[in-house]
Structure formats: structure tokens, C-alpha cells
Design a protein around this motif. Structure first.
Motif, PDB file in Angstrom:
ATOM      1  N   GLN A  94       0.838  -1.185   0.000  1.00 16.42           N
ATOM      2  CA  GLN A  94       0.000   0.000   0.000  1.00 16.42           C
ATOM      3  C   GLN A  94       0.869   1.229   0.000  1.00 16.42           C
ATOM      4  N   ARG A  95       0.691   2.085  -1.015  1.00 15.08           N
ATOM      5  CA  ARG A  95       1.562   3.248  -1.139  1.00 15.08           C
ATOM      6  C   ARG A  95       0.907   4.537  -0.659  1.00 15.08           C
ATOM      7  N   ARG A  96      -0.406   4.559  -0.673  1.00 22.32           N
ATOM      8  CA  ARG A  96      -1.081   5.781  -0.236  1.00 22.32           C
ATOM      9  C   ARG A  96      -1.380   5.711   1.257  1.00 22.32           C
ATOM     10  N   ASN A  97      -1.508   6.870   1.860  1.00 16.92           N
ATOM     11  CA  ASN A  97      -1.796   6.899   3.290  1.00 16.92           C
ATOM     12  C   ASN A  97      -3.118   6.235   3.615  1.00 16.92           C
ATOM     13  N   PHE A  98      -4.122   6.441   2.760  1.00 21.35           N
ATOM     14  CA  PHE A  98      -5.446   5.929   3.061  1.00 21.35           C
ATOM     15  C   PHE A  98      -5.992   5.163   1.860  1.00 21.35           C
ATOM     16  N   VAL A  99      -5.531   3.960   1.665  1.00 21.61           N
ATOM     17  CA  VAL A  99      -6.035   3.132   0.582  1.00 21.61           C
ATOM     18  C   VAL A  99      -7.499   2.804   0.861  1.00 21.61           C
ATOM     19  N   ARG A 100      -8.294   2.760  -0.188  1.00 22.54           N
ATOM     20  CA  ARG A 100      -9.734   2.505  -0.053  1.00 22.54           C
ATOM     21  C   ARG A 100     -10.011   1.059  -0.449  1.00 22.54           C
ATOM     22  N   VAL A 101     -10.751   0.355   0.381  1.00 17.75           N
ATOM     23  CA  VAL A 101     -11.036  -1.059   0.133  1.00 17.75           C
ATOM     24  C   VAL A 101     -12.545  -1.286   0.132  1.00 17.75           C
ATOM     25  N   PRO A 102     -13.008  -2.299  -0.610  1.00 19.10           N
ATOM     26  CA  PRO A 102     -14.446  -2.604  -0.618  1.00 19.10           C
ATOM     27  C   PRO A 102     -14.925  -2.971   0.784  1.00 19.10           C
ATOM     28  N   PHE A 103     -16.083  -2.449   1.148  1.00 19.08           N
ATOM     29  CA  PHE A 103     -16.640  -2.724   2.469  1.00 19.08           C
ATOM     30  C   PHE A 103     -18.155  -2.567   2.368  1.00 19.08           C
ATOM     31  N   THR A 104     -18.839  -3.679   2.157  1.00 14.55           N
ATOM     32  CA  THR A 104     -20.286  -3.654   1.979  1.00 14.55           C
ATOM     33  C   THR A 104     -20.949  -4.144   3.252  1.00 14.55           C
ATOM     34  N   LYS A 105     -21.541  -3.219   3.964  1.00 12.81           N
ATOM     35  CA  LYS A 105     -22.152  -3.572   5.246  1.00 12.81           C
ATOM     36  C   LYS A 105     -23.168  -2.507   5.628  1.00 12.81           C
ATOM     37  N   LEU A 126     -20.188   1.220   1.158  1.00  5.88           N
ATOM     38  CA  LEU A 126     -19.700   0.662  -0.108  1.00  5.88           C
ATOM     39  C   LEU A 126     -18.196   0.412  -0.074  1.00  5.88           C
ATOM     40  N   ASN A 127     -17.462   1.331   0.537  1.00  5.01           N
ATOM     41  CA  ASN A 127     -16.031   1.131   0.732  1.00  5.01           C
ATOM     42  C   ASN A 127     -15.574   1.977   1.906  1.00  5.01           C
ATOM     43  N   ILE A 128     -14.336   1.743   2.333  1.00  3.34           N
ATOM     44  CA  ILE A 128     -13.833   2.451   3.515  1.00  3.34           C
ATOM     45  C   ILE A 128     -12.327   2.618   3.407  1.00  3.34           C
ATOM     46  N   SER A 129     -11.808   3.641   4.058  1.00  5.93           N
ATOM     47  CA  SER A 129     -10.372   3.844   4.160  1.00  5.93           C
ATOM     48  C   SER A 129     -10.094   4.387   5.555  1.00  5.93           C
ATOM     49  N   GLY A 130      -8.827   4.626   5.851  1.00  4.79           N
ATOM     50  CA  GLY A 130      -8.496   5.209   7.131  1.00  4.79           C
ATOM     51  C   GLY A 130      -8.989   6.635   7.269  1.00  4.79           C
ATOM     52  N   GLY A 131      -9.354   7.255   6.136  1.00  8.46           N
ATOM     53  CA  GLY A 131      -9.760   8.649   6.167  1.00  8.46           C
ATOM     54  C   GLY A 131     -11.216   8.912   5.880  1.00  8.46           C
ATOM     55  N   ILE A 154     -21.980   4.936  12.766  1.00 12.39           N
ATOM     56  CA  ILE A 154     -21.694   3.765  13.597  1.00 12.39           C
ATOM     57  C   ILE A 154     -21.403   2.595  12.674  1.00 12.39           C
ATOM     58  N   ILE A 155     -20.173   2.086  12.748  1.00  7.72           N
ATOM     59  CA  ILE A 155     -19.714   1.007  11.881  1.00  7.72           C
ATOM     60  C   ILE A 155     -19.602  -0.276  12.702  1.00  7.72           C
ATOM     61  N   PRO A 156     -20.386  -1.304  12.392  1.00  4.79           N
ATOM     62  CA  PRO A 156     -20.283  -2.564  13.140  1.00  4.79           C
ATOM     63  C   PRO A 156     -19.062  -3.370  12.695  1.00  4.79           C
ATOM     64  N   VAL A 157     -18.274  -3.812  13.663  1.00  4.68           N
ATOM     65  CA  VAL A 157     -17.105  -4.648  13.377  1.00  4.68           C
ATOM     66  C   VAL A 157     -17.139  -5.817  14.358  1.00  4.68           C
ATOM     67  N   ASP A 158     -17.384  -7.009  13.829  1.00  8.81           N
ATOM     68  CA  ASP A 158     -17.560  -8.194  14.672  1.00  8.81           C
ATOM     69  C   ASP A 158     -18.657  -7.917  15.697  1.00  8.81           C
TER      70      ASP A 158
END
Length: 216
Positions: A94-105, A126-131, A154-158
């Protein structure tokens, strides 16, 4: 790629073993070695011994790296430490500070109104990044959605939730699905919240890597 990585004490490290990931952190760094805490996964410790070949994932909060190495020794210095050989070949994922990844929830959000009333509604991430995070919101569900407005998300994680404040920085209208597609930038996130979000992103990236899928 050759390694010019500066490994830092207290940085996170994970060991991949038989499709399981064991969490650790760096305790000591020498010219040709790295000392890590005993890797653990849900209370189960990974019993590493001299000569064991391992795959490591290293995080520096901005990028993620992976490398193969070997266990050199074990020692006790206040705690039990696994000494591994410092890698000469490191791959950067990962080269960018905040790479965006698929996140469907399904998530919950509320527009922060002037009177500070909170009314949570459902949306689809739809997707998420650190930013930030991209949301699909029903057109009729919240007429208050505007460019620049503030949200609580509010993002559910586990079995836990990440609660973070965000600002709408992009809006497009998907007329076919009657959705507002909103780009939300996280703001005022404390260090603990930011680390939880980045850990979520890295976890998704890690699964993509394991399955041989590249992130967006």
C-alpha cells in the motif's frame, strides 16, 4: 524490493500461519534482528522455535508490508521475546496513506442537526479507508443530507461498533436505485478510533492478499 524499512519498537506485527493471523508487536530492534512478543490469536499462542520459517505482516500506520524470515532464537527480557532475522526483501502492499477497500455492510448514521438531535437511520457502506467511508443512502430516508453536513456514523465490526464523526465531501445521485452516494471524510477521530478503523482496513486488505485480490 530491498528493505529500507525503519522497524520501530511498539509497532504492530502479525504472523501468518496456516491461514491464521497471530498478533504481536516489536519489542526490540537490532542491526540484523527484530525482537517480537509471542504472537497470539484469540488467546492461543504461536509456539515458534529457532529455525522456523515464518511470514510476517508489518504495519506502520501508513503502509503495510509483508516479508518472509526465520526465527533466530528466543530470549527473556522482562517478557518472552521471539528473535527473528531482519528481512532484506520486503514487499509493500500500500503506497497511499489511506487506501480505499471494498466494504459492503449496513451501518447507522445520523445527521448532526443545529439542535444536536440524534436520529439514527440505516445506510449501506460501499467502501472504507483510514480517512473516510462511502455510503449509499435512500433518497427519501433523510432530506437533511447536504454537501458539508456533519454525520455520526456507527460502523459494526464483529461484535463491537466504531463510532466516528464525519463530513459529507461528495454527493452523487443514483436515480436508478434511488440512492444518494455520499463520500464521508472522518473528522475529529481520536487516536484509538483511527487505529480501529485502520485495523479494519488492514484486515480487509489482508484477506484480499490471501485470496490474491488487489484492493482498489
Amino acid at each position: 524490493m530491498s528493505s529500507n524499512i525503519e522497524f520501530e519498537v511498539n509497532s504492530r506485527m502479525e504472523i501468518e500461519m496456516e491461514d491464521e493471523y497471530y498478533k504481536s508487536n516489536i519489542q526490540d530492534v537490532g542491526n540484523d534482528y527484530i525482537g517480537i512478543s509471542i504472537p497470539v490469536n484469540n488467546g492461543t499462542y504461536l509456539p515458534l522455535h529457532k529455525g522456523d520459517k515464518i511470514k510476517c505482516i508489518y504495519f506502520d500506520n501508513k503502509q503495510m508490508y509483508t516479508f518472509n524470515t526465520v526465527v533466530v532464537s528466543r530470549k527473556i527480557d522482562r517478557i518472552f521475546i521471539i528473535v527473528i532475522k531482519k528481512p532484506t526483501d520486503v514487499r509493500e502492499y500500500q503506497r497511499r496513506n489511506f487506501v480505499r477497500v471494498p466494504f459492503t455492510k449496513e451501518i447507522l448514521y445520523s445527521v448532526i442537526s443545529e439542535d444536536n438531535q440524534i436520529n439514527f437511520l440505516k445506510a449501506t457502506a460501499l467502501n472504507i479507508s483510514g480517512g473516510g467511508i462511502k455510503l449509499a443512502i435512500d433518497v427519501k430516508s433523510d432530506y437533511k443530507i447536504r454537501y458539508g453536513c456533519l454525520l455520526i456514523v456507527i460502523i459494526p465490526v464483529d461484535d463491537k461498533n466504531i463510532t466516528v464523526k464525519g463530513k459529507i465531501v461528495r454527493i452523487s445521485n443514483n436515480k436508478e436505485n434511488k440512492k444518494l452516494i455520499c463520500g464521508v471524510s472522518f473528522i475529529d477521530a481520536d487516536k484509538n478510533t483511527r487505529e480501529k478503523i485502520i485495523e479494519l482496513v488492514f484486515g480487509i486488505m489482508r484477506e484480499q492478499i490471501r485470496k490474491g485480490v488487489k484492493g482498489e
